[in-house]
Every structure is written in C-alpha cells, then in structure tokens.
Design a protein around this motif. Structure first.
Motif, PDB file in Angstrom:
ATOM      1  N   GLY A  58       0.804  -1.180  -0.247  1.00  0.00           N
ATOM      2  CA  GLY A  58      -0.017  -0.172   0.093  1.00  0.00           C
ATOM      3  C   GLY A  58       0.845   1.377  -0.063  1.00  0.00           C
ATOM      4  O   GLY A  58       0.357   2.454  -0.342  1.00  0.00           O
ATOM      5  N   GLY A  59       2.020   1.127   0.391  1.00  0.00           N
ATOM      6  CA  GLY A  59       2.938   2.448   0.240  1.00  0.00           C
ATOM      7  C   GLY A  59       3.679   2.500  -1.084  1.00  0.00           C
ATOM      8  O   GLY A  59       3.658   1.734  -1.986  1.00  0.00           O
ATOM      9  N   ALA A  60       4.555   3.535  -1.253  1.00  0.00           N
ATOM     10  CA  ALA A  60       5.116   4.010  -2.369  1.00  0.00           C
ATOM     11  C   ALA A  60       5.971   2.879  -2.706  1.00  0.00           C
ATOM     12  O   ALA A  60       6.168   2.590  -3.997  1.00  0.00           O
ATOM     13  CB  ALA A  60       5.796   5.430  -2.150  1.00  0.00           C
ATOM     14  N   TRP A  61       6.845   2.412  -1.813  1.00  0.00           N
ATOM     15  CA  TRP A  61       7.975   1.608  -2.243  1.00  0.00           C
ATOM     16  C   TRP A  61       7.214   0.173  -2.779  1.00  0.00           C
ATOM     17  O   TRP A  61       8.003  -0.414  -3.721  1.00  0.00           O
ATOM     18  CB  TRP A  61       8.928   1.263  -0.788  1.00  0.00           C
ATOM     19  CG  TRP A  61       9.739   2.690  -0.609  1.00  0.00           C
ATOM     20  CD1 TRP A  61       9.513   3.693  -1.206  1.00  0.00           C
ATOM     21  CD2 TRP A  61      10.972   2.511   0.301  1.00  0.00           C
ATOM     22  NE1 TRP A  61      10.498   4.693  -0.777  1.00  0.00           N
ATOM     23  CE2 TRP A  61      11.220   3.770   0.019  1.00  0.00           C
ATOM     24  CE3 TRP A  61      11.450   1.601   0.902  1.00  0.00           C
ATOM     25  CZ2 TRP A  61      12.474   4.312   0.716  1.00  0.00           C
ATOM     26  CZ3 TRP A  61      12.551   1.967   1.726  1.00  0.00           C
ATOM     27  CH2 TRP A  61      13.087   3.280   1.564  1.00  0.00           C
ATOM     28  N   ALA A  62       6.181  -0.350  -2.210  1.00  0.00           N
ATOM     29  CA  ALA A  62       5.679  -1.562  -2.620  1.00  0.00           C
ATOM     30  C   ALA A  62       5.240  -1.235  -4.308  1.00  0.00           C
ATOM     31  O   ALA A  62       5.674  -2.198  -5.280  1.00  0.00           O
ATOM     32  CB  ALA A  62       4.354  -1.979  -1.785  1.00  0.00           C
ATOM     33  N   ALA A  63       4.503   0.053  -4.663  1.00  0.00           N
ATOM     34  CA  ALA A  63       4.147   0.297  -5.794  1.00  0.00           C
ATOM     35  C   ALA A  63       5.390   0.048  -6.770  1.00  0.00           C
ATOM     36  O   ALA A  63       5.272  -0.209  -7.829  1.00  0.00           O
ATOM     37  CB  ALA A  63       3.217   1.551  -5.762  1.00  0.00           C
ATOM     38  N   ILE A  64       6.412   0.888  -6.390  1.00  0.00           N
ATOM     39  CA  ILE A  64       7.579   0.933  -7.167  1.00  0.00           C
ATOM     40  C   ILE A  64       8.443  -0.333  -7.491  1.00  0.00           C
ATOM     41  O   ILE A  64       8.865  -0.472  -8.608  1.00  0.00           O
ATOM     42  CB  ILE A  64       8.442   2.048  -6.528  1.00  0.00           C
ATOM     43  CG1 ILE A  64       7.853   3.442  -6.734  1.00  0.00           C
ATOM     44  CG2 ILE A  64       9.892   2.161  -7.312  1.00  0.00           C
ATOM     45  CD1 ILE A  64       8.691   4.671  -5.773  1.00  0.00           C
ATOM     46  N   GLY A  65       8.430  -0.859  -6.368  1.00  0.00           N
ATOM     47  CA  GLY A  65       9.149  -2.342  -6.481  1.00  0.00           C
ATOM     48  C   GLY A  65       8.460  -3.331  -7.268  1.00  0.00           C
ATOM     49  O   GLY A  65       9.047  -3.931  -8.300  1.00  0.00           O
ATOM     50  N   GLU A  66       6.958  -3.319  -7.190  1.00  0.00           N
ATOM     51  CA  GLU A  66       6.133  -3.916  -8.165  1.00  0.00           C
ATOM     52  C   GLU A  66       6.335  -3.386  -9.785  1.00  0.00           C
ATOM     53  O   GLU A  66       6.501  -4.367 -10.672  1.00  0.00           O
ATOM     54  CB  GLU A  66       4.558  -4.037  -7.988  1.00  0.00           C
ATOM     55  CG  GLU A  66       4.225  -4.790  -6.571  1.00  0.00           C
ATOM     56  CD  GLU A  66       4.192  -6.111  -6.809  1.00  0.00           C
ATOM     57  OE1 GLU A  66       4.328  -6.850  -7.622  1.00  0.00           O
ATOM     58  OE2 GLU A  66       3.668  -6.899  -5.739  1.00  0.00           O
ATOM     59  N   GLY A  67       6.597  -2.383  -9.886  1.00  0.00           N
ATOM     60  CA  GLY A  67       6.669  -1.638 -11.098  1.00  0.00           C
ATOM     61  C   GLY A  67       7.946  -1.944 -11.835  1.00  0.00           C
ATOM     62  O   GLY A  67       8.011  -2.156 -12.891  1.00  0.00           O
ATOM     63  N   VAL A  68       9.052  -2.018 -11.135  1.00  0.00           N
ATOM     64  CA  VAL A  68      10.274  -2.624 -11.334  1.00  0.00           C
ATOM     65  C   VAL A  68      10.318  -3.968 -11.922  1.00  0.00           C
ATOM     66  O   VAL A  68      10.753  -4.268 -13.039  1.00  0.00           O
ATOM     67  CB  VAL A  68      11.282  -2.512 -10.344  1.00  0.00           C
ATOM     68  CG1 VAL A  68      12.819  -3.023 -10.751  1.00  0.00           C
ATOM     69  CG2 VAL A  68      11.857  -0.852  -9.768  1.00  0.00           C
TER      70      VAL A  68
END
Length: 345
Positions: A58-68
């Motif tokens: 739910g946080g920014a880093w989770a979204a970014i990590g999934e995006g990578v």
C-alpha cells in the motif's frame, strides 16, 4: 638471417592476432553477440530472475518495487520477478548478504551500512546503485498547532511533554528524525523525561492518532507535498518545525543528507518556507549482481520510462540523467556502462 627471423616472428604474431579477433567475433563463450547497442564485454541475459524488497503493501515503495518487476518483464519476456515486503535496514542487509537481488532504500542509510554505523554491526561495502527512484524526500516534523511549539528551541526550552511518533524503528526516516532532534539538543530520553512519549509507526496510522487526539507530532522523510499531510490539514491545525542552519549542517555531516526548503505554498497551513534536510531514494543491488543483469535492468527502466513514471507520483520527474545521481553510493558497473552509452555520464 636476422632480418628474415624478425620478419617471420612478425608474420606469426599477425596471424595470432587475426585468429584472436575471429574468435572474439564468432559468438564464442567469452563474447556474446551484441543486440541494439548492448555491451560486448559481458553477457546481457535474455531473461532476468530477481526478487525486489521494499516497504509495506500500500506504500510508495511497494508500488515502485512491483513496477520495477513489471518493466523487467516487459523488456525481457520470460523473466521471473517477485516483490517482497521489507523494512529499510533489513532490505540493505538482505541484499548485501545475497539473499535478495534488488532493494529500495535511501542513499544515506546505504552510506551508513557501508561504514558499519548503527543499526548495522558490520561494514556492508558491497552495495551498488542501479538508479535513482526519487530525490527531494524532505524531513517533515509535523506538529499540531495547538501545542504552541514553533521550532525545536521552543520544544527544548519549554521541556514540552510531546507525544511523538516516528516512522519504523531503524528506518532512515526514523534515523533522520532522531538526528534532527539530536542536532537541536534533544534526545528521545529528554522527551520521555518531560512526560512525553516516543513511538514508531506508519504515517497513516500516526495521522489517525493525531485526529483522535492521542498524538501531537509525527516525523517522516517524504516528498513534497505529502498527500497524507494535505489530507490531514483539512481537519487538523498543523505546522512543520524548521531546522536551524547549524542543525542542518550537523545532520548532513552525520547522514549524507542535503539542505532543502519546503516552500510555504506547498501546504496551505504554512506561513513561511521551512528549511530542512532531504535525501534520495534508490534501487540498489550488491556486487554479486552481474554486470549484464545490472545493464539489462537499467535498460528496461529506460525503455519503459513513461510507463514507470506513471506508477507513483514520486517518480513523475524522473529522467535518464537524474537516474545517475546516486551519490554518495557508487554506481554498479553494469548500470554505469549503460548510462555512458546513452551519454548521460
């Protein structure tokens, strides 16, 4: 006779050199074929298998990590990528130990790990940056206006019994808050001795506690403006405490952060600009990641940059040049090779 012998040696050497060139160009084990300008010095894989560790769901880093993971799969079909929930200091330790391939963290905490500073108990000097994810993550010391506290001097001189939360313990966000207090002559123990409290919790939960009247202040390192703070300010009277120039110098010297200003027009409740410190968040690996894999990961981000920037608002200003600005962390050689080929290094 001597001239003939010398000439014979020259011919032999020429033949050997020619044979070496043929071998190098024939696609043997040591020289993979180039594709679309990729490096000939190392093998760029056809697929990549990596796990990425970041922050809570739910946080920014989770979204970014999934995006990578998604951009890797887009550029290299057949790749297997996974995202794991993590905590920042643990992310660094896991990547350094070779348990996980990629992590997300602040450059300052990686610098501390390389020097073996607490919370780390040994030097982790094998960590290398692949790309900046976002910069200008600014220290926000958010406080309820009804405390009457306008700066850290007020807090110290009044010995105010502040009920304070910081982000997860041993995260860089928590460490910056602790160092900001320390540089202003205040410790956690001081706050507790004055009748206050110090705890560690996520931003969303902490702001809920502020709304419920159970918390007065929260410290975090986040981009400007923070949607959490903008939302909270609709029904809470808030302020941000500024850091003095002296305190900023101390924090920067200790943590590798840099001076910045939160402009007053970024939050409706501010009357003045707020001087503070800021940090940069990066995607990193260890030196165990091959040069070819590092090259391929950066290439996949570049090829899918428009998509990647749309994953989270914090990525909106990212471009290839900014992706290189990872100081004080060293670039992975494979990433460095890609950036040089693109002319941004």
């Amino acid at each position: 006779m001597k001239r003939k012998f010398t000439k014979l040696i020259s011919v032999i050497l020429s033949i050997i050199m020619a044979m070496s060139l043929v071998t190098a160009c024939s696609g043997g084990d040591k020289a993979p074929a180039e594709k679309s300008g990729e490096a000939a010095e190392f093998k760029v894989p056809d697929k990549i298998d990596v796990t990425i560790v970041g922050g809570s769901i739910g946080g920014a880093w989770a979204a970014i990590g999934e995006g990578v993971g998604e951009v890797i799969r887009r550029s290299y079909s057949g790749s297997n990528t996974a995202y794991e929930v993590g905590q920042e200091a643990a992310n660094i330790a896991l990547v350094s130990a070779g348990k996980i391939q990629l992590g997300i963290a602040h450059t300052g905490l990686i610098k501390m790990a390389s020097e073996g500073k607490a919370p780390f108990n040994k030097n982790m000097d094998n960590l290398r940056a692949l790309t900046v994810l976002y910069g200008e993550a600014a220290q926000h010391f958010l406080i309820k206006a009804d405390t009457g506290i306008k700066n850290f001097d007020d807090l110290r001189e009044k010995k105010y019994p502040l009920k304070l939360n910081l982000n997860t313990a041993d995260s860089f966000m928590e460490i910056v808050g602790k160092e900001a207090l320390k540089a202003s002559g205040i410790t956690y123990e001081d706050i507790k001795a004055w009748g206050g409290s110090v705890d560690f919790m996520s931003m969303g939960n902490s702001i809920d506690l502020m709304r419920d009247g159970k918390l007065q202040a929260y410290s975090n390192v986040i981009q400007v403006p923070s949607s959490h703070i903008v939302d909270a300010s609709t029904n809470l009277k808030l302020d941000l405490l500024p850091l003095s120039d002296e305190a900023i110098e101390k924090v920067n010297a200790e943590l590798g952060t840099y001076k910045t200003v939160i402009p007053k027009d970024k939050y409706s409740f501010l009357e003045n600009d707020v001087p503070t410190v800021a940090a940069t968040v990066i995607l990193f690996a260890s030196t165990d990641l091959s040069d070819g894999e590092a090259y391929a990961i950066v290439k996949s981000l570049d090829e899918n940059l428009s998509y990647f920037k749309g994953i989270h608002a914090s990525l909106a200003d990212l471009d290839l040049k900014k992706m290189t600005e990872v100081s004080p962390v060293l670039l992975h050689p494979g990433a460095e090779k890609y950036y040089k080929e693109k002319g941004v290094l």
